[in-house]
Design a protein around this motif. Structure first.
Motif, PDB file in Angstrom:
ATOM      1  N   GLU A 237       0.847  -1.191   0.000  1.00  0.00           N
ATOM      2  CA  GLU A 237       0.000   0.000   0.000  1.00  0.00           C
ATOM      3  C   GLU A 237       0.881   1.238   0.000  1.00  0.00           C
ATOM      4  O   GLU A 237       1.807   1.349   0.811  1.00  0.00           O
ATOM      5  CB  GLU A 237      -0.965   0.037   1.194  1.00  0.00           C
ATOM      6  N   MET A 238       0.578   2.149  -0.905  1.00  0.00           N
ATOM      7  CA  MET A 238       1.376   3.365  -1.072  1.00  0.00           C
ATOM      8  C   MET A 238       0.566   4.355  -1.891  1.00  0.00           C
ATOM      9  O   MET A 238      -0.421   3.993  -2.538  1.00  0.00           O
ATOM     10  CB  MET A 238       2.686   3.031  -1.785  1.00  0.00           C
ATOM     11  N   TYR A 239       0.976   5.611  -1.868  1.00  0.00           N
ATOM     12  CA  TYR A 239       0.347   6.618  -2.712  1.00  0.00           C
ATOM     13  C   TYR A 239       1.050   6.660  -4.066  1.00  0.00           C
ATOM     14  O   TYR A 239       2.276   6.492  -4.144  1.00  0.00           O
ATOM     15  CB  TYR A 239       0.438   7.999  -2.080  1.00  0.00           C
ATOM     16  N   LYS A 240       0.274   6.909  -5.116  1.00  0.00           N
ATOM     17  CA  LYS A 240       0.893   7.197  -6.400  1.00  0.00           C
ATOM     18  C   LYS A 240       1.693   8.476  -6.247  1.00  0.00           C
ATOM     19  O   LYS A 240       1.254   9.416  -5.571  1.00  0.00           O
ATOM     20  CB  LYS A 240      -0.173   7.351  -7.491  1.00  0.00           C
ATOM     21  N   PRO A 241       2.882   8.549  -6.852  1.00  0.00           N
ATOM     22  CA  PRO A 241       3.748   9.717  -6.667  1.00  0.00           C
ATOM     23  C   PRO A 241       3.018  11.037  -6.930  1.00  0.00           C
ATOM     24  O   PRO A 241       2.338  11.186  -7.946  1.00  0.00           O
ATOM     25  CB  PRO A 241       4.867   9.494  -7.695  1.00  0.00           C
ATOM     26  N   GLY A 242       3.137  11.944  -5.985  1.00  0.00           N
ATOM     27  CA  GLY A 242       2.555  13.276  -6.148  1.00  0.00           C
ATOM     28  C   GLY A 242       1.056  13.349  -5.961  1.00  0.00           C
ATOM     29  O   GLY A 242       0.446  14.380  -6.246  1.00  0.00           O
ATOM     30  N   THR A 243       0.437  12.247  -5.476  1.00  0.00           N
ATOM     31  CA  THR A 243      -1.017  12.231  -5.314  1.00  0.00           C
ATOM     32  C   THR A 243      -1.390  11.649  -3.952  1.00  0.00           C
ATOM     33  O   THR A 243      -0.539  11.176  -3.207  1.00  0.00           O
ATOM     34  CB  THR A 243      -1.697  11.371  -6.400  1.00  0.00           C
ATOM     35  N   GLN A 244      -2.672  11.696  -3.655  1.00  0.00           N
ATOM     36  CA  GLN A 244      -3.223  11.019  -2.484  1.00  0.00           C
ATOM     37  C   GLN A 244      -4.034   9.798  -2.912  1.00  0.00           C
ATOM     38  O   GLN A 244      -4.881   9.314  -2.166  1.00  0.00           O
ATOM     39  CB  GLN A 244      -4.107  11.981  -1.691  1.00  0.00           C
ATOM     40  N   GLU A 245      -3.750   9.291  -4.108  1.00  0.00           N
ATOM     41  CA  GLU A 245      -4.448   8.116  -4.633  1.00  0.00           C
ATOM     42  C   GLU A 245      -3.699   6.856  -4.235  1.00  0.00           C
ATOM     43  O   GLU A 245      -2.506   6.712  -4.510  1.00  0.00           O
ATOM     44  CB  GLU A 245      -4.556   8.191  -6.150  1.00  0.00           C
ATOM     45  N   MET A 246      -4.410   5.949  -3.579  1.00  0.00           N
ATOM     46  CA  MET A 246      -3.788   4.727  -3.079  1.00  0.00           C
ATOM     47  C   MET A 246      -3.580   3.720  -4.204  1.00  0.00           C
ATOM     48  O   MET A 246      -4.438   3.553  -5.080  1.00  0.00           O
ATOM     49  CB  MET A 246      -4.654   4.104  -1.994  1.00  0.00           C
ATOM     50  N   THR A 247      -2.431   3.075  -4.155  1.00  0.00           N
ATOM     51  CA  THR A 247      -2.137   2.012  -5.104  1.00  0.00           C
ATOM     52  C   THR A 247      -1.380   0.912  -4.362  1.00  0.00           C
ATOM     53  O   THR A 247      -1.162   0.992  -3.167  1.00  0.00           O
ATOM     54  CB  THR A 247      -1.321   2.554  -6.300  1.00  0.00           C
ATOM     55  N   GLY A 248      -1.015  -0.129  -5.077  1.00  0.00           N
ATOM     56  CA  GLY A 248      -0.317  -1.247  -4.466  1.00  0.00           C
ATOM     57  C   GLY A 248      -1.122  -2.529  -4.564  1.00  0.00           C
ATOM     58  O   GLY A 248      -2.264  -2.540  -5.045  1.00  0.00           O
ATOM     59  N   VAL A 249      -0.527  -3.618  -4.121  1.00  0.00           N
ATOM     60  CA  VAL A 249      -1.169  -4.938  -4.203  1.00  0.00           C
ATOM     61  C   VAL A 249      -2.532  -4.919  -3.517  1.00  0.00           C
ATOM     62  O   VAL A 249      -3.545  -5.362  -4.076  1.00  0.00           O
ATOM     63  CB  VAL A 249      -0.278  -6.025  -3.579  1.00  0.00           C
ATOM     64  N   ASP A 250      -2.581  -4.422  -2.279  1.00  0.00           N
ATOM     65  CA  ASP A 250      -3.823  -4.485  -1.510  1.00  0.00           C
ATOM     66  C   ASP A 250      -4.912  -3.616  -2.115  1.00  0.00           C
ATOM     67  O   ASP A 250      -6.076  -4.023  -2.201  1.00  0.00           O
ATOM     68  CB  ASP A 250      -3.569  -4.088  -0.058  1.00  0.00           C
ATOM     69  N   ALA A 251      -4.553  -2.415  -2.552  1.00  0.00           N
ATOM     70  CA  ALA A 251      -5.546  -1.523  -3.146  1.00  0.00           C
ATOM     71  C   ALA A 251      -6.107  -2.119  -4.431  1.00  0.00           C
ATOM     72  O   ALA A 251      -7.331  -2.126  -4.656  1.00  0.00           O
ATOM     73  CB  ALA A 251      -4.929  -0.154  -3.419  1.00  0.00           C
TER      74      ALA A 251
END
Length: 288
Positions: A65-79
């Motif tokens: 779980e992490m934010y896409k660079p420069g955003t508050q949009e969650m990404t990653g395996v779990d998202a």
């Protein structure tokens, strides 16, 4: 290491320290594979009416779980998996970022439907939640690309200079092995995994041990390292569902199995370099 934390109503371990495991004698529920119903048909009426699958996570543990660079949009395996599960259930997935130690209390309080944040399926946690197990991870040995020292197992680290993160369960793996070594390792302790890798780059050490999914992420992103296939102290990570929500738990389990069967699950894990952590079949509450 986050996956070893015990939270909610039970004993809590510090973030940097791995917690021990104990064996549970409780039989695990069986996923609803023989009901003849699809995952969408298993969704409880209250959740179906809401139109939403509320997933809580805790940002800051890439590639899970992490934010896409420069955003508050969650990404990653779990998202990505949560979104795919929601689609299988006919629901929009709404991802909420929360404090890690608030994830299980939030489930119990009805603030969200599921929690996914590299949560180890541990007996102590199962007092409050059920786990749909979707990922298997432990510590993996990382070496420089080409593996110049020819390291294959933990035993091959004996007599060598190794770097391990302070306070981590991977440090404990290394120490346990060192107790068995006739020729002892020289263990350097780093503040974190990236700092440890710098010592491999400079030739001061020849190997480290890092959580498998994190190790594969670093190897994929930099092209400078190899991750050996064996995992140490490996165990299942699970999607947490409040123990009272057995219907939703079964719907989640069925949706995940459908994603495994149609290949979408494998594509998501491959996207983040975590294919070695895949499970072939969904299980419930099968951790130690």
């Amino acid at each position: 290491m986050r996956k070893h934390l015990v939270i909610a109503l039970a004993a809590v371990c510090a973030l940097s320290v791995g917690c021990g495991r104990s064996t549970s004698g409780t039989a695990a529920p069986t996923p609803p594979s023989s009901t003849g119903k699809s995952a969408k048909e298993l969704v409880p009426e209250a959740v179906r009416k809401s139109g939403e699958l509320r997933m809580a996570t805790s940002e800051g543990y890439p590639p899970m779980e992490m934010y896409k660079p420069g955003t508050q949009e969650m990404t990653g395996v779990d998202a990505d998996l949560a979104v795919a599960i929601g689609a299988k259930l006919g629901l929009r997935t709404r991802i909420v970022n929360a404090s890690f130690d608030g994830l299980i209390p939030g489930l119990q309080g009805g603030r969200w439907d599921i929690a996914m944040a590299a949560l180890s399926d541990l007996e102590q946690r199962r007092k409050a939640v059920d786990f749909v197990d979707y990922f298997n991870a432990g510590g993996a040995i990382m070496v420089a690309k080409g593996n110049p020292e020819g390291i294959k197992t933990l035993a091959d680290l004996c007599g060598k200079k190794v770097v391990l993160a302070k306070g981590s369960s991977n440090l404990e793996i290394g120490k346990r092995q060192n107790d068995k070594c006739a020729q002892k390792m020289e263990i350097m302790q780093s503040e974190d995994a990236p700092t440890g890798l710098l010592s491999i780059d400079s030739g001061r050490t020849v190997a480290t041990i890092v959580d498998s999914p994190v190790a594969h992420m670093y190897a994929k992103e930099t092209g400078k390292y190899e991750v050996l296939p064996e995992q140490y102290d490996a165990g299942p990570w699970g999607i947490a569902v409040d123990k009272r929500q057995t219907g939703l738990r079964d719907a989640i389990a069925m949706a995940l199995q459908e994603l495994i069967d149609n290949g979408e699950y494998g594509k998501i894990l491959a996207k983040y370099g975590t294919t070695p952590n895949a499970v072939a079949k969904v299980t419930i509450n099968t951790g130690a």
